[in-house]
Design an enzyme around this catalytic site. Structure first.
Site, PDB file in Angstrom:
ATOM      1  N   THR A   1     -37.747  10.578  32.836  1.00 54.35           N
ATOM      2  CA  THR A   1     -36.703   9.796  33.500  1.00 54.35           C
ATOM      3  C   THR A   1     -35.365  10.509  33.276  1.00 54.35           C
ATOM      4  OG1 THR A   1     -36.653   8.364  31.539  1.00 54.35           O
ATOM      5  CG2 THR A   1     -37.872   7.565  33.454  1.00 54.35           C
TER       6      THR A   1
ATOM      7  N   LYS B   1     -42.488  11.888  26.979  1.00 51.31           N
ATOM      8  CA  LYS B   1     -41.177  11.735  27.596  1.00 51.31           C
ATOM      9  C   LYS B   1     -40.345  10.827  26.714  1.00 51.31           C
ATOM     10  CE  LYS B   1     -39.559   8.736  29.733  1.00 51.31           C
ATOM     11  NZ  LYS B   1     -38.650   7.553  29.441  1.00 51.31           N
TER      12      LYS B   1
ATOM     13  N   THR C   1     -38.342   4.529  23.337  1.00 51.10           N
ATOM     14  CA  THR C   1     -38.686   4.494  24.758  1.00 51.10           C
ATOM     15  C   THR C   1     -39.453   5.764  25.059  1.00 51.10           C
ATOM     16  OG1 THR C   1     -37.941   4.138  27.005  1.00 51.10           O
ATOM     17  CG2 THR C   1     -36.530   5.483  25.623  1.00 51.10           C
TER      18      THR C   1
ATOM     19  N   GLU D   1     -30.197  11.920  24.955  1.00 56.89           N
ATOM     20  CA  GLU D   1     -29.214  11.898  26.036  1.00 56.89           C
ATOM     21  C   GLU D   1     -27.856  12.399  25.575  1.00 56.89           C
ATOM     22  OE1 GLU D   1     -31.371   8.198  28.367  1.00 56.89           O
ATOM     23  OE2 GLU D   1     -29.776   7.788  26.923  1.00 56.89           O
TER      24      GLU D   1
ATOM     25  N   ASN E   1     -25.700   7.004  30.290  1.00 57.90           N
ATOM     26  CA  ASN E   1     -26.109   5.608  30.267  1.00 57.90           C
ATOM     27  C   ASN E   1     -25.219   4.710  31.106  1.00 57.90           C
ATOM     28  OD1 ASN E   1     -28.520   5.138  28.358  1.00 57.90           O
ATOM     29  ND2 ASN E   1     -27.278   6.652  27.301  1.00 57.90           N
TER      30      ASN E   1
END
Length: 434
Positions: A181, A207, A218, A305, A429
């Site tokens: 993602t 992932k 996640t 991220e 985000n």
């Protein structure tokens, strides 16, 4: 086989090369397919299938969140000893979608089982009927949006028609890219070892880059082996090794609704029967499995991220394992520690703060802290030879930051892995759905 390079668009992975990954090749008993089901606005692989034409033993660990996705509920209801397929979609988490989300999985499983049964008739000497209850699901993406059942069902025939019975490195990368993602790069790992005198393979993809914190994160992680191992042994090995790998990472302290790590055994290698995970014959496999899981877990953190630094936090000489773990994650999840590291600021006071708020009794007079090889605190006091400029140089020049906390009250330890917080993390985000 054409790889969809659009999976790399707007990512830091534009400079990735195929030699950045290990040489995963073929594992007997596994077939792979990845296609575009148009789940995104842009064209990219977003639906992946792993097909076990003769079935596979399996085990899974799932999120401990009290709100779980519909695919986790589906998987927990699968009671078969062997499963025939794993279908993974991205873009949509199928979480907080209620009965319609679960019903969507049922409809997809029914279509997939029908098409896979036809595939069996076409390709097998002794075709078997594939049942919908022999299919597992992985879902990842946005929570609370309507599950795209129709799009996925329409893509099932194409997904099955593109099944590749023989894998190579490119196909594994394509599959790993198909499940990402916000990740900036695919994540793959492999090990080979022996059970008795038989050589076996362990391959894995994963992932995850945000909303990462046990239990688990996640994260979607899928491990494949050609070894012959029972569900019970797979379950015990996975649970044992998950604690110091995927349950030792944190990017932002948030736990997702969809987390799962699964291991699949095709049984194509006729190794010695293993009835106990303490059997010496399984020790090499145990170590190799841990290596694959840790490799993937570290790749998740390293791809956090907006991350610019990979941080390892070692808490040693603690009274209990749990004490060490609480302190390690208190540091790993501290926004103040993580932003200081992003700014190359050796603000050790923030580490002290994080240790103090962990809720563990601390004997300050025995506490020692190091940043890399630089000693900062010794016996509860600032080390007399500490030079902050040296620590600043270490932080500025190092992409991998090591924090070591010695409690000096016992023999127990725990290592956590995390990343820094940069402005890019906020941008990713903030713009996730826009």
């Amino acid at each position: 086989m054409v790889i969809n390079l659009k999976n790399f668009v707007e990512s830091c992975s534009s400079k990735l090369k195929m030699n950045d990954f290990q040489d995963l090749d073929h594992i007997d008993g596994i077939s792979i397919s990845a296609v575009c089901a148009n789940l995104y606005k842009s064209v990219r692989d977003d639906l992946v299938m792993f097909y076990f034409r003769d079935g596979a033993n399996y085990a899974s660990v799932y999120t401990k969140s009290k709100i779980v996705s519909e695919n986790i509920k589906w998987n927990l209801n699968v009671r078969k000893i062997k499963i025939k397929a794993l279908i993974v979609n991205t873009r949509n988490a199928n979480a907080f979608t209620g009965l319609m989300g679960y019903k969507g999985l049922k409809e997809i499983a029914e279509e997939a089982s029908l098409q896979l049964t036809k595939k069996q008739v076409e390709d097998e000497d002794n075709p078997k009927k594939i049942q919908s209850s022999e299919i597992l699901f992985g879902c990842t993406g946005t929570i609370g949006e309507k599950y795209p059942t129709d799009k996925i069902i329409k893509s099932i025939p194409n997904l099955i028609s593109k099944i590749k019975y023989t894998q190579n490195k490119l196909i594994w990368v394509k599959a790993a890219m198909g499940i990402i993602t916000t990740d900036t790069k695919p994540k793959l790992a492999m090990e080979e070892c022996e059970i008795g005198s038989k050589k076996v393979k362990i391959y894995g993809i994963a992932k995850g880059s945000g909303m990462i914190f046990p239990n688990m994160a996640t994260t979607l992680g899928y491990i494949f082996t050609d070894a012959t191992l029972s569900n019970d042994i797979l379950n015990k090995l996975l649970k044992k090794n998950i604690e110091t790998t995927f349950n030792a990472i944190s990017c932002d302290g948030d736990t997702s609704t969809n987390d799962m790590v699964s291991i699949f055994s095709t049984g194509k290698v006729n190794n010695l029967m293993i009835n106990n995970i303490n059997d010496k014959k399984i020790s090499n496999f145990d170590k190799a499995l841990h290596s694959v899981l840790l490799n993937l877990a570290k790749r998740v953190v390293n791809d956090g991220e907006g991350a610019s630094k990979f941080i390892t936090i070692n808490v040693t000489k603690a009274k209990t394992d749990n004490d060490a773990k609480k302190i390690a994650f208190s540091i790993a999840n501290s926004p103040l520690v993580k932003t200081a590291i992003a700014g190359n600021d050796p603000n050790w006071g923030r580490i002290i703060m994080a240790i103090g708020k962990a809720g563990i009794d601390i004997n300050i007079k025995k506490l020692s802290i190091k940043l890399g090889h630089i000693k900062i605190i010794e016996k509860g006091q600032l080390f007399k030879s500490y030079i902050e400029d040296d620590a600043a140089v270490y932080m500025r020049e190092s992409k991998k930051i090591d924090i070591t906390v010695e409690m000096n009250v016992g023999k127990n330890f725990f290592t956590a892995y995390t990343m820094d917080f940069t402005k890019k993390y906020i941008e990713i985000n903030a713009d996730y759905r826009t």
